[in-house]
Design a protein around this motif. Structure first.
Motif, PDB file in Angstrom:
ATOM      1  N   UNK A 278      21.073 -75.662-132.227  1.00 29.00           N
ATOM      2  CA  UNK A 278      22.236 -75.265-133.013  1.00 29.00           C
ATOM      3  C   UNK A 278      22.308 -73.749-133.215  1.00 29.00           C
ATOM      4  N   UNK A 279      21.198 -73.034-132.956  1.00 27.91           N
ATOM      5  CA  UNK A 279      21.181 -71.586-133.161  1.00 27.91           C
ATOM      6  C   UNK A 279      21.786 -70.803-131.999  1.00 27.91           C
ATOM      7  N   UNK A 280      21.900 -71.438-130.835  1.00 28.52           N
ATOM      8  CA  UNK A 280      22.319 -70.697-129.637  1.00 28.52           C
ATOM      9  C   UNK A 280      23.475 -71.425-128.940  1.00 28.52           C
ATOM     10  N   UNK A 281      24.608 -71.604-129.620  1.00 32.30           N
ATOM     11  CA  UNK A 281      25.724 -72.356-129.021  1.00 32.30           C
ATOM     12  C   UNK A 281      26.272 -71.706-127.755  1.00 32.30           C
ATOM     13  N   UNK A 282      26.325 -70.375-127.706  1.00 29.87           N
ATOM     14  CA  UNK A 282      26.862 -69.717-126.517  1.00 29.87           C
ATOM     15  C   UNK A 282      25.947 -69.921-125.316  1.00 29.87           C
ATOM     16  N   UNK A 283      24.643 -69.856-125.540  1.00 26.24           N
ATOM     17  CA  UNK A 283      23.698 -70.101-124.453  1.00 26.24           C
ATOM     18  C   UNK A 283      23.828 -71.532-123.945  1.00 26.24           C
ATOM     19  N   UNK A 284      23.938 -72.493-124.865  1.00 28.51           N
ATOM     20  CA  UNK A 284      24.081 -73.885-124.462  1.00 28.51           C
ATOM     21  C   UNK A 284      25.377 -74.112-123.681  1.00 28.51           C
ATOM     22  N   UNK A 285      26.429 -73.441-124.099  1.00 32.31           N
ATOM     23  CA  UNK A 285      27.712 -73.563-123.394  1.00 32.31           C
ATOM     24  C   UNK A 285      27.602 -72.980-121.986  1.00 32.31           C
ATOM     25  N   UNK A 286      26.917 -71.856-121.880  1.00 41.73           N
ATOM     26  CA  UNK A 286      26.728 -71.230-120.574  1.00 41.73           C
ATOM     27  C   UNK A 286      25.922 -72.130-119.645  1.00 41.73           C
ATOM     28  N   UNK A 287      24.875 -72.751-120.165  1.00 41.31           N
ATOM     29  CA  UNK A 287      24.034 -73.617-119.343  1.00 41.31           C
ATOM     30  C   UNK A 287      24.769 -74.909-118.978  1.00 41.31           C
ATOM     31  N   UNK A 288      25.539 -75.428-119.913  1.00 46.16           N
ATOM     32  CA  UNK A 288      26.355 -76.609-119.632  1.00 46.16           C
ATOM     33  C   UNK A 288      27.346 -76.323-118.505  1.00 46.16           C
ATOM     34  N   UNK A 289      27.972 -75.174-118.555  1.00 46.13           N
ATOM     35  CA  UNK A 289      28.938 -74.793-117.514  1.00 46.13           C
ATOM     36  C   UNK A 289      28.260 -74.659-116.162  1.00 46.13           C
ATOM     37  N   UNK A 290      27.114 -73.985-116.131  1.00 47.50           N
ATOM     38  CA  UNK A 290      26.381 -73.796-114.879  1.00 47.50           C
ATOM     39  C   UNK A 290      25.986 -75.137-114.269  1.00 47.50           C
ATOM     40  N   UNK A 291      25.445 -76.047-115.085  1.00 47.46           N
ATOM     41  CA  UNK A 291      25.005 -77.345-114.586  1.00 47.46           C
ATOM     42  C   UNK A 291      26.190 -78.191-114.119  1.00 47.46           C
ATOM     43  N   UNK A 292      27.270 -78.153-114.863  1.00 51.04           N
ATOM     44  CA  UNK A 292      28.445 -78.962-114.512  1.00 51.04           C
ATOM     45  C   UNK A 292      29.086 -78.484-113.221  1.00 51.04           C
ATOM     46  N   UNK A 293      29.170 -77.189-113.046  1.00 51.03           N
ATOM     47  CA  UNK A 293      29.809 -76.642-111.845  1.00 51.03           C
ATOM     48  C   UNK A 293      29.032 -76.962-110.575  1.00 51.03           C
ATOM     49  N   UNK A 311      17.113 -82.899-149.967  1.00 52.93           N
ATOM     50  CA  UNK A 311      16.629 -81.524-150.125  1.00 52.93           C
ATOM     51  C   UNK A 311      15.541 -81.155-149.122  1.00 52.93           C
ATOM     52  N   UNK A 312      15.475 -81.898-148.025  1.00 54.64           N
ATOM     53  CA  UNK A 312      14.489 -81.620-146.988  1.00 54.64           C
ATOM     54  C   UNK A 312      15.203 -81.426-145.657  1.00 54.64           C
ATOM     55  N   UNK A 313      14.862 -80.362-144.949  1.00 53.87           N
ATOM     56  CA  UNK A 313      15.462 -80.107-143.648  1.00 53.87           C
ATOM     57  C   UNK A 313      14.895 -81.075-142.612  1.00 53.87           C
ATOM     58  N   UNK A 314      15.785 -81.612-141.769  1.00 50.89           N
ATOM     59  CA  UNK A 314      15.387 -82.567-140.747  1.00 50.89           C
ATOM     60  C   UNK A 314      15.393 -81.876-139.393  1.00 50.89           C
ATOM     61  N   UNK A 315      14.206 -81.755-138.782  1.00 52.99           N
ATOM     62  CA  UNK A 315      14.049 -81.155-137.473  1.00 52.99           C
ATOM     63  C   UNK A 315      13.465 -82.188-136.514  1.00 52.99           C
ATOM     64  N   UNK A 316      13.797 -82.039-135.244  1.00 50.46           N
ATOM     65  CA  UNK A 316      13.227 -82.911-134.217  1.00 50.46           C
ATOM     66  C   UNK A 316      12.719 -82.086-133.048  1.00 50.46           C
ATOM     67  N   UNK A 317      11.618 -82.551-132.453  1.00 46.65           N
ATOM     68  CA  UNK A 317      11.184 -82.047-131.157  1.00 46.65           C
ATOM     69  C   UNK A 317      11.992 -82.829-130.132  1.00 46.65           C
ATOM     70  N   UNK A 318      12.819 -82.156-129.349  1.00 47.79           N
ATOM     71  CA  UNK A 318      13.806 -82.891-128.564  1.00 47.79           C
ATOM     72  C   UNK A 318      13.846 -82.464-127.107  1.00 47.79           C
ATOM     73  N   UNK A 319      14.437 -83.358-126.308  1.00 48.67           N
ATOM     74  CA  UNK A 319      14.878 -83.058-124.951  1.00 48.67           C
ATOM     75  C   UNK A 319      16.393 -83.142-124.943  1.00 48.67           C
ATOM     76  N   UNK A 320      17.018 -82.169-124.329  1.00 45.66           N
ATOM     77  CA  UNK A 320      18.484 -82.080-124.315  1.00 45.66           C
ATOM     78  C   UNK A 320      18.976 -82.208-122.878  1.00 45.66           C
ATOM     79  N   UNK A 321      20.020 -83.004-122.673  1.00 47.24           N
ATOM     80  CA  UNK A 321      20.617 -83.163-121.361  1.00 47.24           C
ATOM     81  C   UNK A 321      21.936 -82.412-121.255  1.00 47.24           C
ATOM     82  N   UNK A 322      22.115 -81.671-120.166  1.00 46.46           N
ATOM     83  CA  UNK A 322      23.330 -80.907-119.916  1.00 46.46           C
ATOM     84  C   UNK A 322      23.841 -81.212-118.510  1.00 46.46           C
ATOM     85  N   UNK A 323      25.125 -80.958-118.275  1.00 47.42           N
ATOM     86  CA  UNK A 323      25.698 -81.210-116.961  1.00 47.42           C
ATOM     87  C   UNK A 323      25.699 -82.693-116.637  1.00 47.42           C
ATOM     88  N   UNK A 324      25.085 -83.069-115.522  1.00 45.96           N
ATOM     89  CA  UNK A 324      25.012 -84.469-115.103  1.00 45.96           C
ATOM     90  C   UNK A 324      23.979 -85.271-115.898  1.00 45.96           C
TER      91      UNK A 324
END
Length: 511
Positions: A278-293, A311-324
């Motif tokens: 959530x901290x780097x939306x522009x980077x994620x958008x750029x990577x999504x575009x690259x993968x999709x193209x 009152x507790x922040x919820x964080x996850x260790x995650x894998x994210x899928x972009x493009x296909x």
């Protein structure tokens, strides 16, 4: 405990445990595991009381974990900034706790249950308890299923048992063989003849593993294999979480991937991007575009911020899928102290080790949708999750390939990553599936359905592993039934070993 006549036996128990470490990767002297078990069986059988047997088991655990899990010291001292003495103390406390929880009960119960029993019954009782002791490690106190003896048989003629029984079936073979050898060492000729039936059973069990080695439980699906590029960045752990180093990290992975976008899958390791999605939306958008193209599935590891709850922040260790690649996966099995801190209200802030970056994760739920590539679901595991046999098998049901990410830089140059990789390979063998593993600093590898390494990148260097990974359909017996058949058999051994007492049973010993 302070009887001087018993101390040689206790110390030999510790030595037997230390020797067992040489049976695991990276050493792989697998017969030493059976020799270690044989030595422990003799020492417990000769122990004059259940209390003495419990102490010998304690020393065995201290020897095994003190050598085999010594990499914990590296994490605490090198990356947790704990002084040498404190790091040594905490490592010793960790080893002691594991030994008390997982080995002392086995020794005590064996001595209690096998007293005045014939040696063939002792073999059954010991083997059943040994399997239960190792299985206990997979869930008690969140679980630490490390140094499970069955892993030592991964590259042996008997590994064909794994797709049927899972790693605990191999553990049972190790326990039966080792205790049988131990029983023969302490038996008279007449008592040794009574072990013939057990010896035949063990031989048939081992022959079954030999006969099934190479048997194909799963088949390749009809679709073309996925072409892939797995990117190993080799980013130093000292720099990884430095805020000022984020741009350099992204640039390095982007540069390594520059010529890989024609592949079906580009795969980056655990927390390849060390900041929240959530901290780097522009980077994620750029990577999504690259993968999709380029019609590429890009899967990468990074933390995920879900919001506030009570009152507790919820964080996850995650894998994210972009493009296909679609969806995301939240890690379900968390590492104590590394990803969450037990009793954090009491120990947070005492030393830096209890305040490591990203040590307040929440666990993902089993019901999450997970990741898919080109519309097909894949089984994804983040680091520590892959060491849980039954969990990994359940996650693989209905999935054609296994994908694993890790960041073993926490282990430094210790033997920890080699042990971890051995467990990763076992998961492919148990499920009959190809597995692609990508890590920050090694070992990145493609593993076939028999647990063999097809290609890899060495540790401590940046690079890209390229290849194709076929999908596999069908399931192995272990995927269908899990460890329960082995556990039921182990329970049967313990109960059958206690059916009646033998009039010709040997007495007790001391050493």
């Amino acid at each position: 405990m302070f009887n001087s006549k018993l101390w040689p036996g206790h110390l030999l128990g510790g030595l037997a445990g230390a020797v067992a470490t040489l049976a695991f990767s990276p050493f792989d002297y697998w017969p030493l595991m059976m020799a270690s078990v044989a030595a422990l069986f003799v020492l417990l059988t000769k122990a004059p009381s259940p209390r003495a047997a419990a102490i010998r088991s304690l020393f065995y655990g201290l020897g095994l974990y003190g050598t085999g899990a010594s990499w914990v010291y590296v994490s605490i001292h090198q990356f947790g900034d704990a002084p040498v003495v404190l790091a040594g103390f905490l490592t010793g406390l960790f080893v002691l706790a594991l030994s008390l929880a997982f080995f002392v009960p086995v020794g005590y119960l064996y001595s209690r249950l096998s007293r005045a029993q014939a040696h063939w019954r002792k073999v059954l009782i010991f083997s059943g308890l040994w399997v239960f002791g190792e299985w206990l490690r997979s869930w008690l106190l969140t679980g630490f299923p490390w140094l499970i003896s069955g892993y030592t048989l991964l590259d042996t003629p008997f590994s064909g048992l794994a797709p049927v029984t899972g790693v605990y079936g191999l553990t049972l073979l190790v326990a039966l063989t080792g205790s049988l050898v131990g029983a023969l060492c302490v038996s008279s000729r007449k008592q040794g003849r009574s072990l013939l039936g057990v010896a035949i059973g063990v031989a048939l069990f081992a022959a079954g593993g030999f006969a099934l080695k190479g048997f194909e439980w799963t088949v390749s699906d009809t679709e073309e294999p996925l072409s892939f590029s797995a990117v190993q960045g080799n980013i130093s752990q000292d720099l990884k979480w430095e805020p000022g180093h984020l741009d350099k990290t992204v640039q390095k992975y982007w540069a390594l991937s520059e010529n890989q976008w024609q592949k079906d899958l580009v795969f980056w390791p655990e927390n390849a991007i060390p900041t929240f999605y959530q901290n780097v939306p522009r980077l994620m958008e750029q990577m999504e575009t690259q993968a999709s193209q380029t019609d590429t599935a890009l899967i990468l590891g990074m933390p995920w911020y879900e919001g506030q709850d009570d009152n507790r922040s919820i964080y996850y260790n995650s894998l994210v899928g972009l493009g296909e690649a679609e969806g995301h996966y939240f890690k379900q099995k968390l590492v104590p102290f590394g990803e969450f801190v037990p009793f954090e209200g009491l120990i947070r802030g005492i030393i830096s080790f209890f305040d490591l970056p990203m040590s307040s994760f929440s666990a993902g739920t089993p019901e999450q949708m997970g990741l898919s590539i080109q519309g097909k679901p894949v089984a994804a595991y983040i680091c520590y999750e892959v060491v849980y046999p039954d969990f990994a098998a359940r996650e693989a049901i209905g999935k054609d390939i296994l994908l694993t990410v890790s960041n073993d830089t926490w282990f430094g140059t210790s033997i920890g990553p080699e042990q971890h990789f051995q467990m990763v390979r076992m998961r492919s063998l148990e499920t009959g599936r190809y597995q692609l593993r990508v890590t920050n600093d090694g070992m990145t590898a493609l593993i076939d359905p028999f647990g063999r390494i097809l290609s890899s990148i060495p540790r401590y260097q940046a690079g890209v592993l390229e290849g194709e990974i076929p999908g596999m359909t069908g399931s192995t017996p272990f995927m269908d039934f899990g460890s329960w058949p082995v556990l039921i058999l182990a329970l049967g051994f313990v109960l059958f070993g206690r059916v009646r007492r033998s009039d010709s049973a040997p007495g007790t010993y001391s050493s």
